[in-house]
Motif scaffolding. Structure first.
Motif, PDB file in Angstrom:
ATOM      1  N   ARG A  20       0.821  -1.226   0.000  1.00 30.11           N
ATOM      2  CA  ARG A  20       0.000   0.000   0.000  1.00 30.11           C
ATOM      3  C   ARG A  20       0.847   1.266   0.000  1.00 30.11           C
ATOM      4  NH1 ARG A  20      -2.498  -3.631   3.437  1.00 30.11           N
ATOM      5  NH2 ARG A  20      -4.706  -4.102   2.994  1.00 30.11           N
ATOM      6  N   SER A  21       2.078   1.160   0.500  1.00 29.20           N
ATOM      7  CA  SER A  21       2.937   2.345   0.612  1.00 29.20           C
ATOM      8  C   SER A  21       4.185   2.265  -0.270  1.00 29.20           C
ATOM      9  CB  SER A  21       3.359   2.540   2.075  1.00 29.20           C
ATOM     10  OG  SER A  21       4.026   1.386   2.560  1.00 29.20           O
ATOM     11  N   ASN A  22       4.344   1.159  -1.028  1.00 33.04           N
ATOM     12  CA  ASN A  22       5.521   1.008  -1.895  1.00 33.04           C
ATOM     13  C   ASN A  22       5.053   0.614  -3.296  1.00 33.04           C
ATOM     14  OD1 ASN A  22       8.087   1.020   0.058  1.00 33.04           O
ATOM     15  ND2 ASN A  22       6.454  -0.112   1.089  1.00 33.04           N
ATOM     16  N   ASP A  23       5.026   1.594  -4.177  1.00 34.38           N
ATOM     17  CA  ASP A  23       4.521   1.360  -5.533  1.00 34.38           C
ATOM     18  C   ASP A  23       5.420   0.443  -6.347  1.00 34.38           C
ATOM     19  OD1 ASP A  23       2.380   2.987  -4.986  1.00 34.38           O
ATOM     20  OD2 ASP A  23       3.350   4.804  -5.767  1.00 34.38           O
ATOM     21  N   MET A  25      -0.625  -7.919 -20.370  1.00 32.69           N
ATOM     22  CA  MET A  25       0.419  -6.894 -20.519  1.00 32.69           C
ATOM     23  C   MET A  25      -0.047  -5.537 -20.003  1.00 32.69           C
ATOM     24  SD  MET A  25       2.334  -7.821 -24.116  1.00 32.69           S
ATOM     25  CE  MET A  25       0.843  -8.092 -25.077  1.00 32.69           C
ATOM     26  N   LEU A  26      -1.365  -5.276 -20.102  1.00 31.66           N
ATOM     27  CA  LEU A  26      -1.890  -3.989 -19.634  1.00 31.66           C
ATOM     28  C   LEU A  26      -2.060  -3.943 -18.120  1.00 31.66           C
ATOM     29  CD1 LEU A  26      -4.633  -3.288 -22.338  1.00 31.66           C
ATOM     30  CD2 LEU A  26      -2.374  -2.237 -22.161  1.00 31.66           C
ATOM     31  N   ILE A  27      -2.198  -5.105 -17.495  1.00 28.27           N
ATOM     32  CA  ILE A  27      -2.441  -5.155 -16.049  1.00 28.27           C
ATOM     33  C   ILE A  27      -1.321  -4.470 -15.265  1.00 28.27           C
ATOM     34  CG2 ILE A  27      -2.447  -6.759 -14.073  1.00 28.27           C
ATOM     35  CD1 ILE A  27      -4.159  -8.640 -15.754  1.00 28.27           C
ATOM     36  N   ASN A  28      -0.088  -4.578 -15.774  1.00 29.74           N
ATOM     37  CA  ASN A  28       1.059  -4.037 -15.047  1.00 29.74           C
ATOM     38  C   ASN A  28       1.343  -2.576 -15.373  1.00 29.74           C
ATOM     39  OD1 ASN A  28       2.290  -6.585 -13.696  1.00 29.74           O
ATOM     40  ND2 ASN A  28       1.920  -7.235 -15.802  1.00 29.74           N
ATOM     41  N   THR A  32      -0.594   3.317 -15.083  1.00 30.65           N
ATOM     42  CA  THR A  32      -1.825   4.111 -15.141  1.00 30.65           C
ATOM     43  C   THR A  32      -2.999   3.260 -14.658  1.00 30.65           C
ATOM     44  OG1 THR A  32      -0.942   5.267 -17.073  1.00 30.65           O
ATOM     45  CG2 THR A  32      -3.304   5.503 -16.617  1.00 30.65           C
ATOM     46  N   PRO A  33      -3.682   3.660 -13.597  1.00 27.58           N
ATOM     47  CA  PRO A  33      -4.768   2.850 -13.029  1.00 27.58           C
ATOM     48  C   PRO A  33      -5.861   2.490 -14.035  1.00 27.58           C
ATOM     49  CG  PRO A  33      -4.168   4.620 -11.521  1.00 27.58           C
ATOM     50  CD  PRO A  33      -3.437   4.873 -12.792  1.00 27.58           C
ATOM     51  N   LEU A  61      -6.815  -1.249 -15.081  1.00 30.08           N
ATOM     52  CA  LEU A  61      -8.176  -1.761 -14.902  1.00 30.08           C
ATOM     53  C   LEU A  61      -8.735  -2.312 -16.212  1.00 30.08           C
ATOM     54  CD1 LEU A  61     -10.594  -2.118 -13.007  1.00 30.08           C
ATOM     55  CD2 LEU A  61     -11.340   0.202 -13.643  1.00 30.08           C
ATOM     56  N   MET A  62      -8.444  -1.610 -17.312  1.00 30.45           N
ATOM     57  CA  MET A  62      -8.873  -2.100 -18.612  1.00 30.45           C
ATOM     58  C   MET A  62      -8.209  -3.442 -18.922  1.00 30.45           C
ATOM     59  SD  MET A  62      -8.705  -0.188 -22.338  1.00 30.45           S
ATOM     60  CE  MET A  62      -6.908  -0.112 -22.335  1.00 30.45           C
ATOM     61  N   GLY A  63      -6.939  -3.566 -18.547  1.00 35.36           N
ATOM     62  CA  GLY A  63      -6.229  -4.832 -18.749  1.00 35.36           C
ATOM     63  C   GLY A  63      -6.869  -5.970 -17.973  1.00 35.36           C
TER      64      GLY A  63
END
Length: 301
Positions: free
Chosen positions: A10-13, A145-148, A151-152, A156-158
């Motif tokens: 939650r705190s480390n992207d 490939m889009l999941i990672n 951009t949120p 989400l689309m991925g």
């Protein structure tokens, strides 16, 4: 002793996991899939079953996916290992699915006298469902490939695309199960007439394998639909119990009862298409013309 760098997602992207990953588990499943793949390779060579390259690809992708996961566990903030590992693990079951399609077509060609089921020839059955599997593969690969993405909205689309891909895969499996049942009923009637039973064991393994793939699909559907922070996403155990273990079992079953054990003889493979040379084609055309000329020029009685 290997020390894994664990962080709060939650705190480390940059952290690649939603939990503290297990290094031994990743190593064990890498070794397991590697051993299964090597066994399939040896058996394919021993039994001379060229179509088994499909299941070897399935094992290779699983092995590579978990091998990269080992390095991802050692480098929990590096995307170089985490992203390709996730994609390979997500997509490799489609190779197992394709193997079952190809194998079922050979069951029909080998065991059924008319070499068709539900009006579909064995060759067309294989081609049809492999093409459908490729369609699901493309959707899942694109979504994976889009999941990672950072951009949120894209991520989400991925997720939605991937879920659509595995939903489509399960839809194709249900249609395929319908054909398997038709084949089952046909073989039961045939066994009453001939007493043949060699078809039963591989067919039951087919049912079990399809069940394992369905279990894995349900797990992924629930996982991706339950949100970012959920019991399935925040714990590592579901990945191994509901993803890795079912796929390892599905591959192991066909090591124990390899297709080469019962698909024996000239009818165990599709006939090869022999390409005629240009010279042969010309000779056949000349014979056809001479025959036609003889028939038309002969005097009527």
């Amino acid at each position: 002793m290997v020390q894994v760098q664990c962080m709060d997602p939650r705190s480390n992207d940059n952290y690649n996991f939603m939990y503290c990953p297990s290094f031994p588990a990743a190593v064990i499943f890498t070794a397991l899939f590697g051993l299964i793949t090597l066994t399939h390779l040896i058996q394919a060579i021993h039994y001379r079953k060229r179509f088994c390259w499909v299941v070897i690809m399935a094992g290779s992708w699983e092995t590579t996916g978990f091998l990269l996961r080992v390095f991802a566990v050692l480098h929990t903030t590096s995307p170089a290992f985490g992203i390709p590992s996730q994609i390979l693990i997500l997509l490799s079951p489609l190779w197992i699915n394709a193997f079952l399609y190809v194998l079922m077509a050979r069951f029909v060609y080998f065991f059924v006298p008319e070499k068709r089921v539900a009006g579909i020839s064995a060759q067309r059955l294989s081609l049809l469902f492999v093409l459908l599997d490729i369609t699901a593969f493309i959707m899942q690969a694109g979504g994976g490939m889009l999941i990672n993405s950072d951009t949120p909205k894209i991520a989400l689309m991925g997720i939605h695309i991937y879920m659509g891909g595995i939903g489509l895969q399960q839809f194709f499996i249900l249609g395929f199960i319908g054909l398997v049942v038709r084949y089952h009923l046909r073989m039961r009637r045939l066994s009453f007439e001939t007493g043949a039973t060699a078809w039963r064991r591989p067919l039951y393994l087919m049912y079990v394998s399809l069940g394992l793939i369905t279990l894995r699909i349900i797990y992924r559907l629930v996982e991706f639909s339950s949100g970012v922070y959920s019991p399935l996403t925040m714990h590592e155990a579901p990945l191994y119990v509901l993803e890795a273990l079912p796929m390892a079992l599905a591959l192991t079953l066909w090591c124990i009862v390899h297709p080469g054990m019962f698909l024996v003889g000239p009818e165990s493979e599709f006939p090869k298409k022999v390409k005629k040379s240009k010279k042969v084609k010309i000779q056949e055309a000349e014979k056809s013309l001479v025959s036609e000329w003889s028939r038309t020029s002969s005097p009527e009685v």
